[in-house]
Scaffold this active site. Structure first.
Site, PDB file in Angstrom:
ATOM      1  N   GLN A   1      85.769  82.678  66.726  1.00 50.65           N
ATOM      2  CA  GLN A   1      84.410  83.022  67.120  1.00 50.65           C
ATOM      3  C   GLN A   1      83.938  82.193  68.299  1.00 50.65           C
ATOM      4  O   GLN A   1      82.825  82.412  68.802  1.00 50.65           O
ATOM      5  CB  GLN A   1      83.463  82.843  65.944  1.00 50.65           C
ATOM      6  CG  GLN A   1      83.294  81.400  65.496  1.00 50.65           C
ATOM      7  CD  GLN A   1      82.544  81.270  64.182  1.00 50.65           C
ATOM      8  OE1 GLN A   1      83.089  81.543  63.131  1.00 50.65           O
ATOM      9  NE2 GLN A   1      81.288  80.845  64.260  1.00 50.65           N
TER      10      GLN A   1
ATOM     11  N   CYS B   1      80.366  84.027  62.421  1.00 47.32           N
ATOM     12  CA  CYS B   1      81.377  83.959  61.364  1.00 47.32           C
ATOM     13  C   CYS B   1      81.280  85.115  60.379  1.00 47.32           C
ATOM     14  O   CYS B   1      82.288  85.679  59.961  1.00 47.32           O
ATOM     15  CB  CYS B   1      81.282  82.631  60.626  1.00 47.32           C
ATOM     16  SG  CYS B   1      79.668  82.329  59.862  1.00 47.32           S
TER      17      CYS B   1
ATOM     18  N   HIS C   1      78.396  79.298  56.317  1.00 49.01           N
ATOM     19  CA  HIS C   1      79.575  79.882  56.960  1.00 49.01           C
ATOM     20  C   HIS C   1      80.137  80.988  56.080  1.00 49.01           C
ATOM     21  O   HIS C   1      80.038  80.929  54.847  1.00 49.01           O
ATOM     22  CB  HIS C   1      80.632  78.788  57.160  1.00 49.01           C
ATOM     23  CG  HIS C   1      81.733  79.143  58.099  1.00 49.01           C
ATOM     24  ND1 HIS C   1      81.526  79.638  59.364  1.00 49.01           N
ATOM     25  CD2 HIS C   1      83.096  79.067  57.967  1.00 49.01           C
ATOM     26  CE1 HIS C   1      82.685  79.827  59.971  1.00 49.01           C
ATOM     27  NE2 HIS C   1      83.645  79.494  59.129  1.00 49.01           N
TER      28      HIS C   1
ATOM     29  N   ASN D   1      89.925  81.502  58.331  1.00 44.71           N
ATOM     30  CA  ASN D   1      88.737  81.064  59.046  1.00 44.71           C
ATOM     31  C   ASN D   1      88.659  81.792  60.379  1.00 44.71           C
ATOM     32  O   ASN D   1      89.563  82.556  60.740  1.00 44.71           O
ATOM     33  CB  ASN D   1      88.791  79.545  59.243  1.00 44.71           C
ATOM     34  CG  ASN D   1      87.417  78.926  59.367  1.00 44.71           C
ATOM     35  OD1 ASN D   1      86.438  79.607  59.671  1.00 44.71           O
ATOM     36  ND2 ASN D   1      87.325  77.633  59.143  1.00 44.71           N
TER      37      ASN D   1
END
Length: 442
Positions: A67, A73, A363, A384
């Site tokens: 990102q 996110c 997140h 992630n």
């Protein structure tokens, strides 16, 4: 009766100094922490050496995304969930949906959503808490699952090659600053408007300016595009011209509207088995509201593990910065021995951390693996969106102790829920105030 004030005196300070000097270990720790980060000194090596990356069930066969310097996110995690099925349909092992495309539409819709709230709250005083919160929190990048579903449902998706990243999609601060200024000025004008016609003129003018700003920073979203690709066997495919909605309907295997949000909110004020929403939280006017069902952490674990073992990753939200070693890619509830270093106790539980503003969802990521021992999760594999230069090429390992303490939310298909929870979803939601920590945006 008011208690007397308690100033800090010279004698108090001298006593504190003597108490510190009386323990030789304090000087040793001082030497260590003044020359090394506290996270290096407090890191529990026994956890590091006993946390391996192997999983009994692992889904990811693709590369991690990034990102960059943006707060997208939640959007990356949502698109990463969708792309697994798209890759199967296209016959490729790696593929990305455009993150810039829904970013554009979310920003434009969010401008309109803000203006709608300003119109509805125009008669409130400037120091009204809800109004002040909206003016302070305007135009961030964060979001929730329902907000992602609203954008995908309304605008579809496109391959990354059709609307690639720009400087501002990857580094959104300057764009957001100018959008905030535009919207706060609009709030002033709406509150000063003499009649509905003046309000509508302001809204039309501001939305036109917002579109220009977004198009200048992010590019113009395609209304239609030609789609062709080569699969991993070398075979060429051409699917002709299509709209983003047609691409979604043809290649995405998940209906985002079938997914519901479940959260673990253990505060005494938040009953289990009840639905909640948050005042003024959303991005699409007249879209489905942000809504979630409060269940124990064990329910989140069970549903997430069932999804992964059946072949589907899981979108989830958490407080990412707690007890995390980024380079190694490890989360564990006891990863850092701060109690031992400071000779004190940090003992707030999850409910108390929420009540006292020590934690909130910060997140969103994707669960792509679980390590089960007799049906009980030991650890989880996490995709992630921070690039591939940390952890296991961008995939992190979460010990299950961390799941219970810092995971707040998952998105799950409604039909996977037990009958009692499906029924509970139909109840009228309890409305939390705009500033409640459970309304935080990942």
């Amino acid at each position: 009766m008011a208690l007397p004030s308690t100033p800090l005196t010279e004698q108090d300070v001298e006593l504190l100094r003597k108490e510190f000097d009386a323990r030789p270990v304090n000087r040793l720790l001082q030497n260590a922490v003044t020359t090394s980060p506290i996270t290096k000194v407090a890191l529990d090596r026994s956890i590091v050496t006993t946390t391996d990356r192997s999983m009994s069930h692992r889904l990811d066969k693709w590369t991690a995304t990034s990102q960059e310097k943006s707060g997208r996110c939640w959007m990356f995690a949502g698109l990463n969930l969708l792309r697994a099925g798209v890759m199967d349909n296209l016959g490729v092992k790696d593929f990305e949906l455009s993150q810039n495309y829904p970013f554009f539409w979310d920003k434009l819709e969010r401008c309109n959503y803000f203006l709608e709230s300003m119109v509805q709250l125009a008669d409130r005083p400037a120091d009204d808490r809800t109004l002040a919160w909206l003016l302070q929190d305007v135009m961030g990048d964060g979001g929730q699952w329902n907000m992602f579903a609203a954008i995908v449902g309304k605008y579809g998706v496109v391959p990354k090659s059709v609307m690639p990243e720009t400087e501002s999609s990857s580094n959104s601060a300057a764009m957001n600053k100018n959008l905030r200024s535009l919207l706060r000025q609009a709030a002033r004008d709406i509150r000063a408007a003499k009649d509905d016609a003046e309000v509508q003129e302001t809204r039309a003018r501001v939305m036109a300016a917002a579109y220009r700003i977004l198009a200048i920073h992010l590019g113009t979203p395609p209304a239609k595009f030609d789609w062709q690709w080569t699969d991993d066997t070398g075979e060429f495919h051409r699917d002709g011209g299509m709209t983003p909605a047609e691409f979604r309907d043809r290649y995405v295997t998940i209906d985002v509207d079938d997914y519901v949000c479940l959260v673990d909110d253990p505060r005494p004020s938040s009953p289990r088995g009840r639905t909640f929403t948050v005042d003024r939280l959303g991005n699409v006017v007249d879209g489905a509201p942000v809504r979630y069902l409060n269940v124990p952490a064990e329910t989140l674990r069970t549903l997430a593990a069932e999804a992964i073992t059946s072949g589907e990753p899981v979108w989830f939200g958490c407080d990412v910065g707690q007890m995390m070693e980024r380079d190694l890619g490890i989360w564990d509830a006891a990863l850092y021995d701060f109690d031992g270093v400071y000779d004190t106790t940090f003992a707030l539980d999850k409910a108390e951390r929420l009540q006292l503003h020590e934690t909130l969802m910060t997140h969103a990521m994707l669960l792509t693996g679980v390590d089960l021992d007799g049906g009980t999760p030991r650890k989880w594999r996490v995709e992630n969106s921070w690039g591939d230069d940390k952890a296991d090429k961008g995939f992190y390992t979460m010990n299950d102790s961390w799941f219970g303490e810092y995971v707040f939310e998952i998105a799950a298909p409604r039909d996977r829920l037990p009958a009692d929870l499906q029924a509970a979803l139909e109840a009228e939601p309890i409305v939390l105030p705009a500033w409640d920590p459970m309304g935080s945006l990942a």
